[in-house]
Design a protein around this motif. Structure first.
Motif, mmCIF file in Angstrom:
data_model
loop_
_atom_site.group_PDB
_atom_site.id
_atom_site.type_symbol
_atom_site.label_atom_id
_atom_site.label_comp_id
_atom_site.label_asym_id
_atom_site.label_seq_id
_atom_site.Cartn_x
_atom_site.Cartn_y
_atom_site.Cartn_z
ATOM 1 N N THR A 178 0.878 -1.185 0.156
ATOM 2 C CA THR A 178 -0.019 0.122 0.057
ATOM 3 C C THR A 178 0.948 1.219 -0.090
ATOM 4 N N PHE A 179 1.711 1.058 0.734
ATOM 5 C CA PHE A 179 2.871 2.237 0.907
ATOM 6 C C PHE A 179 3.453 2.591 -0.593
ATOM 7 N N ALA A 180 3.998 1.533 -1.117
ATOM 8 C CA ALA A 180 4.568 1.582 -2.446
ATOM 9 C C ALA A 180 3.713 2.179 -3.430
ATOM 10 N N PHE A 181 2.403 1.749 -3.481
ATOM 11 C CA PHE A 181 1.605 2.260 -4.289
ATOM 12 C C PHE A 181 1.193 3.953 -4.049
ATOM 13 N N ARG A 182 0.974 4.129 -2.869
ATOM 14 C CA ARG A 182 0.846 5.571 -2.542
ATOM 15 C C ARG A 182 2.024 6.415 -2.777
ATOM 16 N N LEU A 183 3.029 6.092 -2.667
ATOM 17 C CA LEU A 183 4.360 6.853 -3.034
ATOM 18 C C LEU A 183 4.521 6.795 -4.464
ATOM 19 N N TRP A 184 4.195 5.920 -5.083
ATOM 20 C CA TRP A 184 4.491 5.721 -6.761
ATOM 21 C C TRP A 184 3.235 6.986 -7.338
ATOM 22 N N THR A 185 2.061 6.664 -7.033
ATOM 23 C CA THR A 185 0.965 7.758 -7.539
ATOM 24 C C THR A 185 1.423 9.377 -7.062
ATOM 25 N N HIS A 186 1.852 9.349 -5.923
ATOM 26 C CA HIS A 186 2.211 10.923 -5.355
ATOM 27 C C HIS A 186 3.134 11.369 -6.098
ATOM 28 N N LEU A 207 3.577 14.560 -8.940
ATOM 29 C CA LEU A 207 4.335 15.716 -8.681
ATOM 30 C C LEU A 207 5.072 15.995 -9.979
ATOM 31 N N ALA A 208 5.621 14.631 -10.559
ATOM 32 C CA ALA A 208 6.345 15.166 -11.815
ATOM 33 C C ALA A 208 5.582 15.481 -13.026
ATOM 34 N N ALA A 209 4.119 14.883 -13.020
ATOM 35 C CA ALA A 209 3.544 15.310 -14.124
ATOM 36 C C ALA A 209 2.968 16.873 -13.951
ATOM 37 N N GLN A 210 2.959 17.384 -12.730
ATOM 38 C CA GLN A 210 2.829 18.796 -12.473
ATOM 39 C C GLN A 210 3.946 19.469 -13.205
ATOM 40 N N ALA A 244 9.629 3.737 -5.303
ATOM 41 C CA ALA A 244 8.537 3.451 -4.273
ATOM 42 C C ALA A 244 8.750 2.079 -3.874
ATOM 43 N N LEU A 245 9.265 1.014 -4.674
ATOM 44 C CA LEU A 245 9.487 -0.067 -4.127
ATOM 45 C C LEU A 245 10.786 0.200 -3.117
ATOM 46 N N ILE A 246 11.699 0.745 -3.387
ATOM 47 C CA ILE A 246 12.893 0.906 -2.672
ATOM 48 C C ILE A 246 12.486 1.336 -1.321
#
Length: 317
Positions: free
Chosen positions: A155-163, A167-170, A272-274
């Motif tokens: 769950t944490f990895a997915f949250r980090l990935w999307t966040h 941010l990069a998309a912005q 995110a996995l790291i």
């Protein structure tokens, strides 16, 4: 145009085209018939749009023509050759062409972040002004380390990935405006600077750097790449090359940004996995940092060494 008479005259042809389009296998005669009916129906659609634009009928024929066109021209399929070319040529070349920008952003804002850490660590009243004394103590005692184990690792990895991807998309999307990118970089540097300064001022520099370094090297590099590519897009608009017009320069920069955006999705998945699995792992700090550094160096080699080769090969052809 008498719409009812027109439909009655050609409805059989449209139904036949729909039948042929939906069939999995066609013989040679049926293929010829499909092509002829597709061309004829496209003409019917054009006539209806100009003379009797009845929405329901125009919509029906538009879908039929699009489906028939896909059947005639062939649907695009995933090509492993194309995927390999993207990963081994297109993406590294795009990253390499932008490297002065993202390396410049990384250098400037890394230096600024370390300055903030040093300043906040030497001026505890500054940290208190930002987050408060009690919040600072809670951060040092359990908040910072607890952040990495608050959720389950997947769950944490997915949250980090999307966040991070958001941010990069912005940064990429707002790059042409410049100010939003600088604001996002400032916010990121301020957050790390204040948290790091508080940890250092309380004698927990080992915990801070030991936990942020494994994933931070790759994660922050990804953010700096997005910001650098975004700012490069802005510069293409502000000061296009002499041999290109402003519109063409912006279009080329936008294409590079689109390629980089796809690559950053993968980069942030790895970071995110790291962060979710390696950073909080009960391993010696040296091993955790080494794992993060290996991923970071692999990305730099991919972008700078493989990218340079791809650019040189493209120029030679």
């Amino acid at each position: 145009m008498d719409l009812d008479a027109y439909v009655a005259e050609h409805d059989a042809e449209w139904r036949r085209l729909a039948h042929l389009t939906g069939r999995r296998r066609l013989d040679a005669a049926e293929v010829d018939e499909l092509v002829a009916l597709y061309q004829r129906t496209a003409t019917h659609l054009s006539a209806l749009r100009s003379r009797a634009p009845e929405p329901a009928l125009v919509g029906r024929l538009s879908q039929l023509v699009l489906a028939a066109r896909a059947r005639v021209t062939g649907r695009p399929r995933l090509s492993w050759t194309a995927a390999g070319r993207f990963l081994l040529t297109d993406l590294p070349a795009a990253l390499y062409r932008c490297w002065p920008w993202w390396c410049g952003v990384a250098t400037a804002f890394s230096a600024f972040t370390f300055f903030l850490i040093w300043y906040v660590a030497g001026h505890p009243d500054t940290a208190a002004a930002f987050i408060g004394v009690e919040a600072a103590r809670q951060l040092v005692d359990s908040g910072f380390a607890g952040y990495y184990t608050e959720f389950s690792a997947p769950t944490f990895a997915f949250r980090l990935w999307t966040h991070n991807a958001w941010l990069a998309a912005q940064c990429l999307a707002a790059g042409v405006l410049v100010v939003p990118v600088l604001w996002l970089l400032w916010q990121n540097a301020l957050n790390i600077g204040v948290v790091g300064g508080v940890m250092v001022s309380y004698g927990r520099a080992d915990v801070f750097f030991g936990m942020i370094t494994p994933h931070g090297l790759l994660e922050l590099t990804g953010i700096y790449v997005a910001a650098g590519v975004g700012l490069r897009t802005a510069w293409a608009w502000i000061s296009p090359p002499a041999h290109l017009g402003r519109g063409r320069a912006l279009a080329e920069a936008g294409r590079l940004a689109a390629v980089a955006a796809v690559g950053l999705v993968g980069l942030f998945a790895i970071s995110a996995l790291i962060e979710a699995f390696v950073t909080p792992a009960p391993l010696p700090v040296v091993l955790r940092v080494a794992a993060g550094a290996a991923a970071w160096l692999a990305f730099l080699a991919y972008a700078l060494i493989l990218g340079r080769r791809a650019v040189r090969a493209a120029r030679a052809t």
